[in-house]
Design a protein around this motif. Structure first.
Motif, PDB file in Angstrom:
ATOM      1  N   GLY A 114       0.805  -1.215   0.000  1.00 53.91           N
ATOM      2  CA  GLY A 114       0.000   0.000   0.000  1.00 53.91           C
ATOM      3  C   GLY A 114       0.833   1.258   0.000  1.00 53.91           C
ATOM      4  N   ARG A 115       0.181   2.359   0.408  1.00 55.36           N
ATOM      5  CA  ARG A 115       0.825   3.665   0.401  1.00 55.36           C
ATOM      6  C   ARG A 115       0.961   4.188   1.813  1.00 55.36           C
ATOM      7  N   ARG A 116       1.794   5.229   1.961  1.00 55.72           N
ATOM      8  CA  ARG A 116       1.966   5.870   3.256  1.00 55.72           C
ATOM      9  C   ARG A 116       0.727   6.682   3.610  1.00 55.72           C
ATOM     10  N   HIS A 117       0.487   6.794   4.876  1.00 62.66           N
ATOM     11  CA  HIS A 117      -0.586   7.654   5.362  1.00 62.66           C
ATOM     12  C   HIS A 117      -0.209   9.102   5.046  1.00 62.66           C
ATOM     13  N   PRO A 118      -1.160   9.925   4.623  1.00 61.99           N
ATOM     14  CA  PRO A 118      -0.844  11.314   4.272  1.00 61.99           C
ATOM     15  C   PRO A 118      -0.191  12.103   5.413  1.00 61.99           C
ATOM     16  N   LEU A 119      -0.572  11.808   6.648  1.00 61.62           N
ATOM     17  CA  LEU A 119       0.026  12.507   7.787  1.00 61.62           C
ATOM     18  C   LEU A 119       1.509  12.152   7.918  1.00 61.62           C
ATOM     19  N   VAL A 120       1.854  10.891   7.698  1.00 65.50           N
ATOM     20  CA  VAL A 120       3.248  10.464   7.761  1.00 65.50           C
ATOM     21  C   VAL A 120       4.051  11.131   6.650  1.00 65.50           C
ATOM     22  N   ALA A 121       3.481  11.187   5.465  1.00 68.90           N
ATOM     23  CA  ALA A 121       4.166  11.844   4.347  1.00 68.90           C
ATOM     24  C   ALA A 121       4.362  13.331   4.634  1.00 68.90           C
ATOM     25  N   THR A 122       3.373  13.967   5.241  1.00 60.85           N
ATOM     26  CA  THR A 122       3.492  15.384   5.586  1.00 60.85           C
ATOM     27  C   THR A 122       4.578  15.597   6.626  1.00 60.85           C
ATOM     28  N   LEU A 123       4.611  14.749   7.631  1.00 61.56           N
ATOM     29  CA  LEU A 123       5.633  14.883   8.667  1.00 61.56           C
ATOM     30  C   LEU A 123       7.040  14.633   8.125  1.00 61.56           C
ATOM     31  N   MET A 124       7.143  13.821   7.092  1.00 56.62           N
ATOM     32  CA  MET A 124       8.446  13.583   6.475  1.00 56.62           C
ATOM     33  C   MET A 124       8.880  14.785   5.642  1.00 56.62           C
ATOM     34  N   ALA A 125       7.949  15.434   4.974  1.00 53.63           N
ATOM     35  CA  ALA A 125       8.290  16.533   4.067  1.00 53.63           C
ATOM     36  C   ALA A 125       8.393  17.876   4.784  1.00 53.63           C
ATOM     37  N   LEU A 126       7.746  18.025   5.914  1.00 55.07           N
ATOM     38  CA  LEU A 126       7.692  19.311   6.602  1.00 55.07           C
ATOM     39  C   LEU A 126       9.064  19.863   6.997  1.00 55.07           C
ATOM     40  N   PRO A 127       9.968  19.073   7.584  1.00 56.89           N
ATOM     41  CA  PRO A 127      11.277  19.635   7.942  1.00 56.89           C
ATOM     42  C   PRO A 127      12.050  20.172   6.733  1.00 56.89           C
ATOM     43  N   LEU A 128      11.988  19.487   5.621  1.00 58.44           N
ATOM     44  CA  LEU A 128      12.668  19.966   4.419  1.00 58.44           C
ATOM     45  C   LEU A 128      12.024  21.251   3.911  1.00 58.44           C
ATOM     46  N   ALA A 129      10.713  21.329   3.961  1.00 58.04           N
ATOM     47  CA  ALA A 129      10.023  22.534   3.515  1.00 58.04           C
ATOM     48  C   ALA A 129      10.409  23.730   4.378  1.00 58.04           C
ATOM     49  N   VAL A 130      10.471  23.532   5.683  1.00 57.56           N
ATOM     50  CA  VAL A 130      10.861  24.622   6.588  1.00 57.56           C
ATOM     51  C   VAL A 130      12.305  25.033   6.322  1.00 57.56           C
ATOM     52  N   LEU A 131      13.180  24.063   6.122  1.00 58.36           N
ATOM     53  CA  LEU A 131      14.583  24.360   5.824  1.00 58.36           C
ATOM     54  C   LEU A 131      14.712  25.187   4.545  1.00 58.36           C
ATOM     55  N   LEU A 132      13.978  24.801   3.512  1.00 62.00           N
ATOM     56  CA  LEU A 132      14.028  25.554   2.257  1.00 62.00           C
ATOM     57  C   LEU A 132      13.480  26.972   2.428  1.00 62.00           C
ATOM     58  N   LEU A 133      12.434  27.110   3.228  1.00 59.16           N
ATOM     59  CA  LEU A 133      11.889  28.445   3.480  1.00 59.16           C
ATOM     60  C   LEU A 133      12.907  29.326   4.188  1.00 59.16           C
ATOM     61  N   VAL A 134      13.607  28.767   5.172  1.00 63.01           N
ATOM     62  CA  VAL A 134      14.583  29.554   5.930  1.00 63.01           C
ATOM     63  C   VAL A 134      15.799  29.875   5.064  1.00 63.01           C
ATOM     64  N   VAL A 135      16.303  28.891   4.343  1.00 60.61           N
ATOM     65  CA  VAL A 135      17.516  29.087   3.547  1.00 60.61           C
ATOM     66  C   VAL A 135      17.276  30.083   2.416  1.00 60.61           C
ATOM     67  N   PHE A 136      16.161  29.966   1.727  1.00 58.89           N
ATOM     68  CA  PHE A 136      15.910  30.814   0.569  1.00 58.89           C
ATOM     69  C   PHE A 136      15.019  32.012   0.890  1.00 58.89           C
ATOM     70  N   ASP A 137      14.753  32.247   2.169  1.00 51.93           N
ATOM     71  CA  ASP A 137      13.985  33.408   2.613  1.00 51.93           C
ATOM     72  C   ASP A 137      12.654  33.501   1.864  1.00 51.93           C
ATOM     73  N   GLY A 138      11.885  32.411   1.921  1.00 54.02           N
ATOM     74  CA  GLY A 138      10.663  32.345   1.150  1.00 54.02           C
ATOM     75  C   GLY A 138       9.411  32.708   1.907  1.00 54.02           C
ATOM     76  N   TRP A 139       9.531  33.264   3.116  1.00 52.10           N
ATOM     77  CA  TRP A 139       8.335  33.576   3.901  1.00 52.10           C
ATOM     78  C   TRP A 139       7.434  34.564   3.178  1.00 52.10           C
ATOM     79  N   GLU A 140       8.030  35.568   2.553  1.00 51.98           N
ATOM     80  CA  GLU A 140       7.228  36.564   1.840  1.00 51.98           C
ATOM     81  C   GLU A 140       6.507  35.926   0.651  1.00 51.98           C
TER      82      GLU A 140
END
Length: 68
Positions: free
Chosen positions: A27-53
């Motif tokens: 089967g497939r991963r639960h969407p919550l598990v996939a979100t928790l896996m991707a969230l740290p990378l998304a936050v890192l990219l936002l901080v590194v590339f100053d994407g908050w705006e």
């Protein structure tokens, strides 16, 4: 070159044995598990590339488009 074939066979047998021991995922991963896996990378990219705006601008645009 003459000794390459036996080593390849030994490697293949080892891979098959290892594959037999590890459990197969069904089967497939639960969407919550996939979100928790991707969230740290998304936050890192936002901080590194100053994407908050950019995120705020996009969220505002989507909100206007939805009528909120």
């Amino acid at each position: 070159m003459a000794h390459a074939a036996p080593r390849t066979l030994i490697r293949e047998e080892g891979r098959k044995a290892y594959a037999a021991l590890r459990p197969r995922r069904q089967g497939r991963r639960h969407p919550l598990v996939a979100t928790l896996m991707a969230l740290p990378l998304a936050v890192l990219l936002l901080v590194v590339f100053d994407g908050w705006e950019t995120v705020a601008t996009q969220a505002s645009s989507v909100g206007v488009m939805l009528g909120r």
